[in-house]
Write a protein that holds these residues in place. Structure first.
Motif, short mmCIF file in Angstrom:
data_model
loop_
_atom_site.label_atom_id
_atom_site.label_comp_id
_atom_site.label_asym_id
_atom_site.label_seq_id
_atom_site.Cartn_x
_atom_site.Cartn_y
_atom_site.Cartn_z
N ILE A 92 57.96 78.11 12.90
CA ILE A 92 56.75 78.14 13.42
C ILE A 92 56.09 79.43 13.44
CG2 ILE A 92 55.33 77.73 15.51
CD1 ILE A 92 57.55 76.11 16.64
N GLY A 93 56.61 80.73 13.31
CA GLY A 93 56.03 81.91 13.32
C GLY A 93 55.68 81.90 11.78
N GLU A 94 56.39 81.64 10.87
CA GLU A 94 56.05 81.78 9.58
C GLU A 94 54.55 80.94 9.08
OE1 GLU A 94 55.92 82.98 5.49
OE2 GLU A 94 56.77 83.90 7.30
N GLN A 95 54.98 79.84 9.72
CA GLN A 95 53.73 78.75 9.40
C GLN A 95 52.44 79.30 9.88
OE1 GLN A 95 54.88 74.85 11.25
NE2 GLN A 95 54.33 73.97 9.47
N SER A 96 52.51 79.97 11.27
CA SER A 96 51.40 80.47 11.82
C SER A 96 50.83 81.95 10.93
CB SER A 96 51.77 81.11 13.29
OG SER A 96 50.70 81.76 13.67
N ARG A 97 51.69 82.51 10.35
CA ARG A 97 51.41 83.63 9.66
C ARG A 97 50.61 83.35 8.21
NH1 ARG A 97 52.48 86.22 5.17
NH2 ARG A 97 54.39 84.76 4.78
N ARG A 98 51.24 82.33 7.75
CA ARG A 98 50.66 81.77 6.48
C ARG A 98 49.28 81.15 6.80
NH1 ARG A 98 55.62 78.54 3.34
NH2 ARG A 98 56.77 80.54 2.77
N MET A 99 49.01 80.49 7.84
CA MET A 99 47.71 79.82 8.25
C MET A 99 46.84 80.89 8.46
SD MET A 99 46.91 76.70 8.18
CE MET A 99 48.44 75.56 8.53
N GLN A 100 47.19 81.97 9.26
CA GLN A 100 46.19 82.90 9.66
C GLN A 100 45.86 83.59 8.18
OE1 GLN A 100 44.82 83.67 12.10
NE2 GLN A 100 46.13 82.97 14.04
N GLN A 101 46.91 83.91 7.47
CA GLN A 101 46.49 84.50 5.92
C GLN A 101 45.47 83.60 5.23
OE1 GLN A 101 47.53 87.58 5.06
NE2 GLN A 101 45.97 87.23 3.06
N ARG A 102 45.69 82.45 5.28
CA ARG A 102 44.67 81.31 4.63
C ARG A 102 43.39 81.70 5.09
NH1 ARG A 102 44.11 75.01 4.87
NH2 ARG A 102 42.91 74.73 2.92
N ARG A 103 43.28 81.63 6.42
CA ARG A 103 41.97 81.85 7.05
C ARG A 103 41.01 83.03 6.83
NH1 ARG A 103 40.41 84.63 11.77
NH2 ARG A 103 42.35 85.31 12.16
N LYS A 104 42.06 84.33 6.61
CA LYS A 104 41.45 85.55 6.37
C LYS A 104 40.94 85.48 4.82
CE LYS A 104 44.36 88.35 9.39
NZ LYS A 104 45.19 89.44 9.47
N ASN A 105 41.70 84.85 3.80
CA ASN A 105 41.25 84.61 2.57
C ASN A 105 40.13 83.78 2.43
OD1 ASN A 105 43.65 86.24 1.60
ND2 ASN A 105 44.83 84.10 1.15
N LEU A 106 40.08 82.91 3.18
CA LEU A 106 38.69 81.96 3.14
C LEU A 106 37.60 82.74 3.71
CD1 LEU A 106 40.16 78.67 4.57
CD2 LEU A 106 39.25 78.90 2.40
N GLU A 107 37.72 83.59 4.75
CA GLU A 107 36.51 84.44 5.35
C GLU A 107 36.08 85.46 4.36
OE1 GLU A 107 38.18 85.73 8.94
OE2 GLU A 107 37.59 84.11 10.11
N ARG A 108 37.19 86.11 3.48
CA ARG A 108 36.94 87.18 2.48
C ARG A 108 36.01 86.33 1.32
NH1 ARG A 108 41.90 88.21 1.27
NH2 ARG A 108 42.18 89.57 2.95
N ARG A 109 36.65 85.41 0.98
CA ARG A 109 35.70 84.55 -0.16
C ARG A 109 34.27 84.07 0.31
NH1 ARG A 109 39.46 79.57 -1.49
NH2 ARG A 109 37.51 78.89 -2.59
N GLN A 110 34.46 83.93 1.80
CA GLN A 110 33.11 83.67 2.37
C GLN A 110 31.99 84.82 2.32
OE1 GLN A 110 33.00 82.16 6.29
NE2 GLN A 110 31.03 83.07 6.74
N GLN A 111 32.68 85.98 2.63
CA GLN A 111 31.95 86.99 2.56
C GLN A 111 31.48 87.73 1.23
OE1 GLN A 111 30.71 88.62 5.08
NE2 GLN A 111 29.63 90.29 3.88
N ASN A 112 32.34 87.28 0.09
CA ASN A 112 32.09 87.61 -1.37
C ASN A 112 30.75 86.76 -1.64
OD1 ASN A 112 33.98 89.54 -1.54
ND2 ASN A 112 35.42 88.27 -2.40
N ALA A 113 30.75 85.45 -1.34
CA ALA A 113 29.84 84.67 -1.65
C ALA A 113 28.26 85.04 -0.96
CB ALA A 113 30.03 83.08 -1.29
N ILE A 114 28.55 85.26 0.15
CA ILE A 114 27.24 85.96 1.00
C ILE A 114 26.53 87.11 0.43
CG2 ILE A 114 26.48 86.99 2.96
CD1 ILE A 114 28.38 85.12 4.44
N GLU A 115 27.52 88.20 -0.35
CA GLU A 115 27.16 89.19 -0.89
C GLU A 115 26.39 88.82 -2.12
OE1 GLU A 115 30.42 92.01 -1.16
OE2 GLU A 115 30.56 92.52 1.16
N GLU A 116 27.06 87.83 -2.99
CA GLU A 116 26.40 87.62 -4.28
C GLU A 116 25.38 86.80 -4.13
OE1 GLU A 116 27.91 84.69 -8.01
OE2 GLU A 116 29.39 85.30 -6.23
N LYS A 117 25.05 85.90 -2.91
CA LYS A 117 23.87 85.46 -2.73
C LYS A 117 22.61 86.26 -2.44
CE LYS A 117 21.88 81.98 0.62
NZ LYS A 117 21.02 82.93 1.25
#
Length: 508
Positions: free
Chosen positions: A259-284
């Motif tokens: 369960i801990g590994e699942q949680s870590r991966r899910m949190q990493q996915r969330r951070k990656n999505l937020e990073r992509r979102q921030q890059n899109a905002i800067e590009e916009k």
């Protein structure tokens, strides 16, 4: 051949809250035929004055040659034109001056008349000839077409096409197309130079604006999708993480690690999505900085019960003993947009003034000491429809005074509507705090146009409405007229504008 290099230029007028130029850097070749354009109030004439060293600024302007400016100031216009030329350029040779005037299709006999007796077009041609006879200088030509008729503008275009080494400030699209090979433009966020004429620059700008608008919409959709996915990932990660709480580590160690590994991966996915979102905002945020956003203008034309609003039969107009127009026939019908065209001095403005006089039209909001415009004596037949309501834009901006709110009240137009129209014509809110006398000539002309647009009229009479008005605002006004289709009688020497909106052209 040499370069003029502008590096980190920053400038503002004393007392202004905003910089006119901020960290601007660019360079241009002194052999170029450089057209200079941009919205009114963006600093075109200011930049010429900075090149001439009239103001202090931060940054550097480096050039190996000097600058000469048109129009010259003539100290004593009562002197003969030839004497005026020698005062402006003592080294000028008569045969060279006559050659330049011949290229400008002007007779040399004008040199032996007092300068003050020359027409506006003749004065422009003489001063341009003097300018191009100066040596070892890059020439700064500031709006030479104002008050020039169509034929004179075409002559000017052919003349400048044969020259090089100048920077031409002009809002006449046809002239810029005829004679320049590069365009320098002051945009909303930067200054840029492109190779080509006005049409190629405008096509590139339109294409870039369309691309950035489409890209902006795509990125907005991406940002919304990424925000939703990030929220969902965050919720899933929190839910998985919560399942670890309360478990007995002695019995379920392996499950707890899973369960801990699942949680870590899910949190990493969330951070990656937020990073992509921030890059899109800067590009916009990098898009649309130079998009000239302008809401559509509005017009309030009235419908008259008569089809024929004005009739002229064998009209003759004179000032004292001087006849300026004779045997002129014209019928203005409702829905027509009629351009009066002809050389300077042929009576175009006098015809408009005669129609205004027949309607008993008087200009409002003029200073008490301002002399009223003289109307011509009328012969022949001039009839106007009863109850005809006219809205008039004059060539002259000298009668404008006071704050925009007091001007609106004096003209009997709604203040909020006047300011709304001026905002759509690229006025900043800061402009409304200044007296109209402090505006640029283009901004003053926009005040007259905005006031006319506020008025509900059967017939709009505009006398050279576009003098000093920037190109993008001209295009706005074209689109307005084509959309609302008012009855319009006008004089305008901008060939592109006239060809676009006129339903009929009357040659005088």
């Amino acid at each position: 051949m040499s370069l003029v290099s502008v590096t980190d230029l920053t400038f503002s007028y004393e007392g202004n809250y905003e910089n006119i130029f901020e960290h601007a850097s660019f360079q241009f070749d002194t052999d170029w035929k450089l057209g200079f354009t941009g919205r009114n109030g963006r600093g075109k004439t200011t930049f010429l004055n900075l090149l001439l060293g009239k103001y202090e600024y931060s940054g550097t302007i480096a050039a190996t040659i000097g600058f000469d400016y048109f129009p010259f100031i003539v100290q004593d216009p009562a002197k003969e034109t030839w004497q005026t030329v020698l005062e402006l350029n003592p080294d000028c040779e008569l045969w060279r001056l006559e050659r330049e005037l011949n290229l400008l299709e002007m007779e040399g006999e004008a040199l032996y008349r007092p300068f003050e007796t020359l027409s506006q077009g003749e004065r422009t041609k003489v001063l341009l000839a003097v300018l191009f006879l100066r040596e070892n200088a890059f020439l700064l030509i500031d709006e030479p077409t104002n008050h020039l008729d169509l034929e004179a503008r075409q002559v000017l275009g052919r003349y400048l096409k044969k020259k090089k080494g100048f920077l031409l400030v002009s809002h006449d699209r046809q002239l810029l197309d005829d004679c320049v090979d590069h365009i320098l433009t002051i945009n909303r966020s930067n200054i840029e130079i492109q190779k080509g004429n006005f049409s190629s620059w405008y096509e590139n700008k339109t294409r870039q604006d369309r691309y950035e608008l489409a890209e902006n919409e795509r990125l907005k959709k991406d940002i919304r999708r990424l925000q939703s996915a990030a929220r969902q990932s965050h919720a899933w990660a929190d839910k998985v993480e919560s399942t670890k709480i309360g478990r007995d580590p002695r019995k379920e160690t392996e499950m707890r690690d899973y369960i801990g590994e699942q949680s870590r991966r899910m949190q990493q996915r969330r951070k990656n999505l937020e990073r992509r979102q921030q890059n899109a905002i800067e590009e916009k945020s990098a898009l649309l900085k130079n998009l000239e956003t302008a809401d559509d203008l509005k017009l309030f034309p009235r419908s008259h019960h008569k089809t024929e609003l004005v009739q002229c039969r064998s009209l003759e107009l004179s000032y004292g003993t001087k006849t300026v127009c004779r045997d002129f026939d014209l019928t203005v019908r409702q829905g027509e947009r009629i351009a009066l065209r002809g050389r300077n001095g042929c009576g175009k403005s006098s015809i408009l003034k005669a129609i205004l006089a027949a309607c008993a039209y008087t200009e409002t909001a003029e200073p008490p000491a301002q002399k009223a415009a003289v109307s011509p004596s009328i012969g022949g037949e001039l009839a106007v429809a009863s109850g005809l309501k006219i809205s008039y834009v004059s060539q002259d901006t000298s009668k404008l005074f006071g704050q925009p709110d007091t001007y609106a009240a004096a003209c009997g137009v709604e203040e909020s509507l006047l300011k709304t129209l001026l905002r759509k014509l690229d006025f900043s809110r800061l402009q409304f705090e200044k007296p109209i006398e402090a505006y640029s000539e283009g901004q003053k002309k926009k005040v007259l146009l905005a006031r006319s647009l506020c008025e509900q009229a059967h017939l709009y009479i505009w006398d050279e409405p576009l003098n000093y008005v920037d190109v993008l605002s001209r295009i706005q006004i074209e689109e307005l007229i084509l959309r609302f289709k008012p009855t319009l009688l006008f004089v305008e020497h901008d060939a592109a504008f006239t060809e676009k909106i006129a339903t009929r052209i009357v040659e005088i």
